[in-house]
Design a protein around this motif. Structure first.
Motif, PDB file in Angstrom:
ATOM      1  N   GLY A 174     -28.674  -6.913  51.487  1.00 46.69           N
ATOM      2  CA  GLY A 174     -28.520  -6.836  50.046  1.00 46.69           C
ATOM      3  C   GLY A 174     -28.583  -8.172  49.335  1.00 46.69           C
ATOM      4  N   TYR A 175     -28.582  -9.268  50.082  1.00 43.14           N
ATOM      5  CA  TYR A 175     -28.567 -10.590  49.465  1.00 43.14           C
ATOM      6  C   TYR A 175     -29.934 -11.271  49.549  1.00 43.14           C
ATOM      7  N   GLY A 176     -30.237 -12.090  48.528  1.00 45.69           N
ATOM      8  CA  GLY A 176     -31.450 -12.897  48.563  1.00 45.69           C
ATOM      9  C   GLY A 176     -31.370 -13.941  49.662  1.00 45.69           C
ATOM     10  N   ARG A 177     -32.467 -14.110  50.412  1.00 51.39           N
ATOM     11  CA  ARG A 177     -32.482 -15.039  51.549  1.00 51.39           C
ATOM     12  C   ARG A 177     -32.999 -16.419  51.145  1.00 51.39           C
ATOM     13  N   ILE A 178     -32.408 -17.440  51.767  1.00 46.83           N
ATOM     14  CA  ILE A 178     -32.861 -18.817  51.577  1.00 46.83           C
ATOM     15  C   ILE A 178     -33.913 -19.112  52.645  1.00 46.83           C
ATOM     16  N   ILE A 179     -35.113 -19.361  52.215  1.00 42.09           N
ATOM     17  CA  ILE A 179     -36.211 -19.668  53.142  1.00 42.09           C
ATOM     18  C   ILE A 179     -36.437 -21.171  53.137  1.00 42.09           C
ATOM     19  N   ARG A 180     -36.256 -21.777  54.295  1.00 41.23           N
ATOM     20  CA  ARG A 180     -36.403 -23.227  54.414  1.00 41.23           C
ATOM     21  C   ARG A 180     -37.728 -23.579  55.085  1.00 41.23           C
ATOM     22  N   ASN A 181     -38.175 -24.822  54.841  1.00 44.46           N
ATOM     23  CA  ASN A 181     -39.408 -25.292  55.471  1.00 44.46           C
ATOM     24  C   ASN A 181     -39.087 -26.032  56.762  1.00 44.46           C
ATOM     25  N   SER A 182     -40.095 -26.599  57.389  1.00 43.12           N
ATOM     26  CA  SER A 182     -39.913 -27.256  58.694  1.00 43.12           C
ATOM     27  C   SER A 182     -39.051 -28.501  58.598  1.00 43.12           C
ATOM     28  N   GLN A 183     -38.925 -29.074  57.407  1.00 42.93           N
ATOM     29  CA  GLN A 183     -38.060 -30.246  57.215  1.00 42.93           C
ATOM     30  C   GLN A 183     -36.651 -29.833  56.772  1.00 42.93           C
ATOM     31  N   ILE A 226     -36.458 -18.685  47.463  1.00 40.29           N
ATOM     32  CA  ILE A 226     -35.454 -17.634  47.629  1.00 40.29           C
ATOM     33  C   ILE A 226     -36.170 -16.301  47.473  1.00 40.29           C
ATOM     34  N   VAL A 227     -35.918 -15.403  48.400  1.00 35.80           N
ATOM     35  CA  VAL A 227     -36.572 -14.092  48.344  1.00 35.80           C
ATOM     36  C   VAL A 227     -35.505 -13.016  48.197  1.00 35.80           C
ATOM     37  N   GLU A 228     -35.618 -12.204  47.151  1.00 39.25           N
ATOM     38  CA  GLU A 228     -34.683 -11.099  46.969  1.00 39.25           C
ATOM     39  C   GLU A 228     -34.796 -10.124  48.140  1.00 39.25           C
ATOM     40  N   HIS A 229     -33.674  -9.504  48.494  1.00 45.59           N
ATOM     41  CA  HIS A 229     -33.640  -8.613  49.663  1.00 45.59           C
ATOM     42  C   HIS A 229     -34.742  -7.567  49.614  1.00 45.59           C
ATOM     43  N   LYS A 230     -34.940  -6.942  48.466  1.00 42.44           N
ATOM     44  CA  LYS A 230     -35.914  -5.854  48.378  1.00 42.44           C
ATOM     45  C   LYS A 230     -37.358  -6.348  48.479  1.00 42.44           C
ATOM     46  N   ASP A 231     -37.565  -7.662  48.348  1.00 44.68           N
ATOM     47  CA  ASP A 231     -38.906  -8.222  48.450  1.00 44.68           C
ATOM     48  C   ASP A 231     -39.139  -8.961  49.771  1.00 44.68           C
ATOM     49  N   CYS A 232     -38.154  -8.933  50.694  1.00 50.45           N
ATOM     50  CA  CYS A 232     -38.255  -9.672  51.957  1.00 50.45           C
ATOM     51  C   CYS A 232     -39.215  -9.005  52.939  1.00 50.45           C
ATOM     52  N   SER A 233     -39.909  -9.853  53.702  1.00 50.29           N
ATOM     53  CA  SER A 233     -40.694  -9.361  54.834  1.00 50.29           C
ATOM     54  C   SER A 233     -39.737  -9.102  55.997  1.00 50.29           C
ATOM     55  N   ALA A 234     -40.275  -8.554  57.092  1.00 49.86           N
ATOM     56  CA  ALA A 234     -39.438  -8.259  58.264  1.00 49.86           C
ATOM     57  C   ALA A 234     -38.805  -9.525  58.814  1.00 49.86           C
ATOM     58  N   ASP A 235     -39.581 -10.641  58.880  1.00 49.54           N
ATOM     59  CA  ASP A 235     -39.025 -11.901  59.384  1.00 49.54           C
ATOM     60  C   ASP A 235     -37.986 -12.485  58.435  1.00 49.54           C
ATOM     61  N   GLU A 236     -38.239 -12.381  57.148  1.00 50.26           N
ATOM     62  CA  GLU A 236     -37.312 -12.929  56.159  1.00 50.26           C
ATOM     63  C   GLU A 236     -35.975 -12.183  56.167  1.00 50.26           C
ATOM     64  N   LEU A 237     -36.006 -10.901  56.511  1.00 54.15           N
ATOM     65  CA  LEU A 237     -34.764 -10.127  56.571  1.00 54.15           C
ATOM     66  C   LEU A 237     -33.844 -10.605  57.692  1.00 54.15           C
ATOM     67  N   LYS A 238     -34.380 -11.341  58.670  1.00 45.00           N
ATOM     68  CA  LYS A 238     -33.578 -11.846  59.773  1.00 45.00           C
ATOM     69  C   LYS A 238     -32.803 -13.111  59.401  1.00 45.00           C
ATOM     70  N   VAL A 239     -33.144 -13.725  58.277  1.00 50.35           N
ATOM     71  CA  VAL A 239     -32.486 -14.963  57.848  1.00 50.35           C
ATOM     72  C   VAL A 239     -31.042 -14.649  57.436  1.00 50.35           C
ATOM     73  N   LYS A 240     -30.083 -15.498  57.855  1.00 53.45           N
ATOM     74  CA  LYS A 240     -28.665 -15.245  57.578  1.00 53.45           C
ATOM     75  C   LYS A 240     -28.102 -16.094  56.442  1.00 53.45           C
ATOM     76  N   GLU A 241     -28.876 -17.078  56.002  1.00 55.10           N
ATOM     77  CA  GLU A 241     -28.426 -17.886  54.866  1.00 55.10           C
ATOM     78  C   GLU A 241     -28.815 -17.177  53.574  1.00 55.10           C
ATOM     79  N   VAL A 242     -27.805 -16.964  52.706  1.00 55.81           N
ATOM     80  CA  VAL A 242     -28.059 -16.168  51.507  1.00 55.81           C
ATOM     81  C   VAL A 242     -27.772 -16.980  50.253  1.00 55.81           C
ATOM     82  N   ASN A 243     -28.388 -16.516  49.192  1.00 52.92           N
ATOM     83  CA  ASN A 243     -28.220 -17.147  47.890  1.00 52.92           C
ATOM     84  C   ASN A 243     -26.916 -16.686  47.246  1.00 52.92           C
TER      85      ASN A 243
END
Length: 456
Positions: free
Chosen positions: A138-147, A153-170
């Motif tokens: 239900g929470y927007g995920r924080i997507i970080r780069n290689s650095q 930030i991706v809203e939960h309903k707009d997340c891909s399958a990989d993005e849904l695995k991210v545990k850091e939330v906005n």
């Protein structure tokens, strides 16, 4: 350099199932929005702007004494749209703007100050608060780069399958350079599942523009927002525990913290004991050494040292030191009771002054009166302060003794060192040193029962 804050408070909160705007539901006796405003004020923001929408007039009334300004959001089209509605507030400012939610009252002054310091010392153009959750549904995920920088930030309903695995939330709490924010708002689009303008899109917009973006992780508890009555109760529980813990750490004994309800603005001094079932609200001050036995309600009142209160209601009044109140007393607003006084069971006092060492022990009403020191009220005394149209005042001098079942018909004065016989109705001044008797002489009619055939 300007330092201001926007508080988002435009949503109605459909899941609350209430006619009251969501941000005006109370937590520990204070509206959620006013909790947030007070934290921002303590965090040294120069100006606070509330973005209002549904229930705007109610929100203005609830915050009228907070010295804030308002921006109006006529339609609720997302967080980005809400901030767009504050352009007029921001347009002539140069500095930083923080953005918080009016339905997230657990954010602390300490965290807000650290957040602003983190933003300024890091030289960031945008900074967001985040939390790590084991189950972030239900929470927007924080997507970080290689650095390890913030990519988007991706809203939960707009997340891909990989993005849904991210545990850091906005946490939906931000700090921006004002001019950078205003420029970026022009680029936010509503091409998403909800057709709304997301403030979260600003992060990707600024990253693509090469701006420096920071993120500071905090305890998830501080970020909790309220969207339902269930969540409201959870936030209430957390804040109540915080408040009670603070008082216990300051030397107050709370017998059962789970059954004690203390408002955020209440002050309690050391060596006071609070039993279960007490509700202490508003700007109440409880001084040293008091004992609050179970089941009293105290609202915006000052309770002086070594007062004992049992199962009573005290509203917007002052109780002097070493006085006892209750059980079952009702102290109404604008009452001042002196020290070493006794206010007993089933006594009601309204808008009156009671002197030191005066005893009002039981079954008595005193309204619109000024009572001196060392007085004693017998059981069943009534100050008759209302004539059907207006309230009138009664004045009772020092060292007066009011016999049981006395009526004092206001306006009337009872001078110092007087006695009133039980059962009297007093309508005229009682001079100093007098005994007042205002009752008919007793007449016994012999054999009256048998003559009237009433003998059983």
């Amino acid at each position: 350099m300007d330092k201001c804050v926007l508080i988002l408070a435009g949503g109605k909160g459909k899941r609350m199932k209430s006619d009251l705007p969501k941000v005006l539901h109370k937590v520990c006796g204070k509206e959620m929005l006013n909790h947030v405003i007070d934290v921002m004020r303590k965090s040294d923001f120069e100006s606070i702007n509330i973005i209002i929408g549904k229930g705007a007039d109610q929100v203005k009334i609830a915050t009228k004494e907070k010295n804030v300004t308002y921006s109006f959001q006529s339609e609720q089209l997302g967080t980005g749209h809400a901030v767009m509605c504050a352009k007029e507030f921001l347009k002539d400012k140069d500095g930083i703007v923080a953005i918080f939610a009016g339905d997230a009252p657990l954010i602390s002054e300490d965290t807000v100050k650290k957040f602003i310091k983190f933003h300024e010392q890091g030289g960031y153009k945008a900074t967001l608060l985040t939390s790590i959750l084991e189950h972030p549904d239900g929470y927007g995920r924080i997507i970080r780069n290689s650095q390890d920088g913030v990519e988007r930030i991706v809203e939960h309903k707009d997340c891909s399958a990989d993005e849904l695995k991210v545990k850091e939330v906005n946490a939906a709490m931000y700090c921006f350079d004002i001019k950078i924010l205003l420029n970026g708002l022009e680029k936010i689009k509503n091409d998403n599942a909800q057709k709304e303008y997301y403030l979260t899109d600003m992060i990707e917009i600024l990253r693509k523009a090469g701006e420096k973006i920071g993120a500071m992780a905090i305890d998830f508890e501080e970020t909790l927002g309220v969207n339902s009555r269930v969540q409201l109760s959870e936030v209430e529980r957390i804040m109540r525990n915080r408040i009670n813990k603070k008082h216990m750490e300051n030397g107050v004994t709370i017998i059962d913290p789970n059954c004690t309800y203390i408002g955020e603005d209440v002050q309690i001094e050391k060596d006071t004991i609070v039993y279960p079932g007490n509700v202490i609200e508003g700007n109440s001050i409880i001084k040293e050494g008091c004992i609050l036995y179970p089941n009293s309600r105290i609202v915006s009142s000052i309770i002086s040292e070594n007062v004992t209160i049992q199962s009573s209601v005290i509203l917007e009044s002052k109780i002097g030191s070493n006085t006892t109140v209750g059980p079952f007393a009702y102290i109404r607003p604008e009452t001042s009771i002196g020290s070493h006084a006794r206010i007993g069971d089933f006594v009601e006092i309204k808008k009156s002054k009671i002197g030191n060492n005066t005893k009002v022990s039981h079954l008595t009403y005193i309204g619109d009166a000024e009572v001196g020191k060392n007085c004693n009220f017998g059981c069943g005394t009534v100050v008759v302060n209302y004539d059907g149209k207006e309230k009138h005042k009664t004045i009772i001098g020092d060292n007066s003794f009011i016999g049981c079942n006395t009526n004092l018909v206001s306006p009337v004065e009872v001078e110092d060192n007087t006695y009133i016989a039980a059962g009297s109705t007093i309508t005229e001044k009682v001079p100093e040193g007098s005994l007042a008797i205002a009752r008919s002489r007793q007449v016994n009619k012999k054999d009256w029962v048998s003559k009237n055939n009433l003998k059983k």
